[in-house]
Enzyme design. Sequence first.
Site, PDB file in Angstrom:
ATOM      1  CG  ASP A 204      15.771   0.815  -0.016  1.00 53.93           C
ATOM      2  OD1 ASP A 204      15.029   1.767   0.299  1.00 53.93           O
ATOM      3  OD2 ASP A 204      15.407  -0.367   0.040  1.00 53.93           O
ATOM      4  CG  ASP A 206      12.011   0.803  -1.357  1.00 52.38           C
ATOM      5  OD1 ASP A 206      12.667  -0.238  -1.222  1.00 52.38           O
ATOM      6  OD2 ASP A 206      11.995   1.726  -0.519  1.00 52.38           O
ATOM      7  CG  ASP A 310      14.684  -3.427  -2.377  1.00 56.30           C
ATOM      8  OD1 ASP A 310      15.828  -3.839  -2.675  1.00 56.30           O
ATOM      9  OD2 ASP A 310      14.179  -3.553  -1.251  1.00 56.30           O
TER      10      ASP A 310
HETATM   11  N1  DCP Z   1       8.304  -3.581   3.678  1.00 56.86           N
HETATM   12  C1  DCP Z   1       7.665  -4.262   4.694  1.00 56.86           C
HETATM   13  N2  DCP Z   1       8.250  -5.333   5.270  1.00 56.86           N
HETATM   14  C2  DCP Z   1       9.475  -5.727   4.886  1.00 56.86           C
HETATM   15  C3  DCP Z   1      10.151  -5.047   3.864  1.00 56.86           C
HETATM   16  C4  DCP Z   1       9.531  -3.968   3.285  1.00 56.86           C
HETATM   17  O1  DCP Z   1       6.566  -3.925   5.049  1.00 56.86           O
HETATM   18  N3  DCP Z   1      10.034  -6.785   5.487  1.00 56.86           N
HETATM   19  C5  DCP Z   1       7.662  -2.441   3.039  1.00 56.86           C
HETATM   20  C6  DCP Z   1       7.479  -1.280   3.955  1.00 56.86           C
HETATM   21  C7  DCP Z   1       8.580  -0.360   3.619  1.00 56.86           C
HETATM   22  C8  DCP Z   1       8.812  -0.638   2.147  1.00 56.86           C
HETATM   23  O2  DCP Z   1       8.464  -1.995   1.982  1.00 56.86           O
HETATM   24  O3  DCP Z   1       8.261   0.969   3.797  1.00 56.86           O
HETATM   25  C9  DCP Z   1      10.213  -0.395   1.745  1.00 56.86           C
HETATM   26  O4  DCP Z   1      11.130  -0.985   2.652  1.00 56.86           O
HETATM   27  P1  DCP Z   1      12.417  -0.208   3.122  1.00 56.86           P
HETATM   28  O5  DCP Z   1      13.178  -1.139   4.002  1.00 56.86           O
HETATM   29  O6  DCP Z   1      13.120   0.342   1.948  1.00 56.86           O
HETATM   30  O7  DCP Z   1      11.828   0.943   4.055  1.00 56.86           O
HETATM   31  P2  DCP Z   1      11.594   2.473   3.768  1.00 56.86           P
HETATM   32  O8  DCP Z   1      11.643   2.768   2.321  1.00 56.86           O
HETATM   33  O9  DCP Z   1      10.336   2.805   4.494  1.00 56.86           O
HETATM   34  O10 DCP Z   1      12.774   3.181   4.536  1.00 56.86           O
HETATM   35  P3  DCP Z   1      14.203   3.659   3.973  1.00 56.86           P
HETATM   36  O11 DCP Z   1      14.073   5.123   3.803  1.00 56.86           O
HETATM   37  O12 DCP Z   1      15.153   3.295   5.048  1.00 56.86           O
HETATM   38  O13 DCP Z   1      14.476   2.944   2.706  1.00 56.86           O
HETATM   39 MG    MG Z   2      13.263   2.248   1.126  1.00 53.28          MG
END
Ligand code: DCP
Ligand code: MG
Length: 385
Positions: A204, A206, A310
Amino acid sequence: PKPSADPPATTVKSYACQRRTPLKHHNTFLTDALEILAENAEFNENEGRSVAFRRSASVLKALPHVVRGMDDLKNLPCLGEHSVRVIKEILEDGTSSEVESTRQSEQYQAMKALTGVFGVGVKSADRWFREGLRRPLDLIHTGQKLNLAQQAGVQYYNDLNRPVTKREAVAISHIVEKAVNAVLSGAIITLMGGFRRGKEVGHDVDFLITHLEEGAEEGLMPKVLNWLEEQGLLLYQKTTRNSYLESKDGPARPPHNLDRFERCFSIFKLEKGKEGSGTSLNTSYDSGTTEGITGTTEQPGPSWRAVRVDLVVSPFSQFAFATLGWTGSKLFERELRRWAGQEKGMSLSSHALYDSKQRYLRANSEEEIFAHLGLEYIPPSERNA
Ligand code: DCP
Ligand code: MG
């Protein structure tokens, strides 16, 4: 094995937030395997086991070399008995039978496919699996009652399971900037999550949005969403108020900060071929189709794709905490909070840091938060724990 001097032992700190973890590392052949077991433990709602495998994998990501033998694991923290057994098997045989049988199991595959639907968590997926469902389309064929998020999840399943590229993330950034600027001038929009850590692709995109003038950000989210809807750029959105009250609430906590964090889970309609041009906006979208929460019944075609986005709005006073909390990785975040609690008696969230006497610790940057926590600063590109 040669009798010559051993290479200097690698010292690895035990909390992921004490270590530098680059995006690319030397042991994916081991970490991928351990993460399959972590994922499977999550599917079985065994959080302890899942975190144990994730911590083991994360330690190997921080190593500056390939693990070639069991000697390389000496003195490494966090490696439990089970992880060591799996690693040993892979080093000796090339694969781990447990990992391979997990990978091939009907349950793992079905849970992976079903939780891969946006809006479907482990609990629903598990219930459906027990009822004999295996694939996302089974949800439709068997007439399951789906909420709006899940309906969108099924509808855009293929797009949402295709990685979002950096280029697409930049195109979405331009759209979000344009939307925010149209309703409030001077807002600051920052790309968070994996892309801030330097990832080339993500599941996604963010964003964290704030404004230098405390309070100016209030009411921003609905306006931004309205603007996006009017432009026909939203396929789905749901805003939740982040309950800032859930953690223990001290009297020192400024009451005006309560209930201000808003998060929007959305699906954008991104026009193809315009990524990176800075003018991704286009008024030629069919008008009036994005009313409500599932705006369109169109299927993605050659001209556009669906992308998970997000959006988080933070008051400026919490911006540093929100930035740290939304940069990830998930394990890095978890370890930061564990470090704060277990080693410092502090309490860290994406809103604030409280010391062991429940006093609020102010911070204007991530660097200040690491300093409050007694940690060396780790830049986003090395938080890929
Ligand atoms: N986050 C967190 N706990 C959650 C949801 C989010 O700590 N329950 C924080 C850490 C993540 C960030 O928000 O890095 C964004 O969540 P993502 O699920 O989008 O994760 P990433 O961006 O790191 O990975 P991706 O590349 O799969 O989007
Ligand atoms: Mg993400």
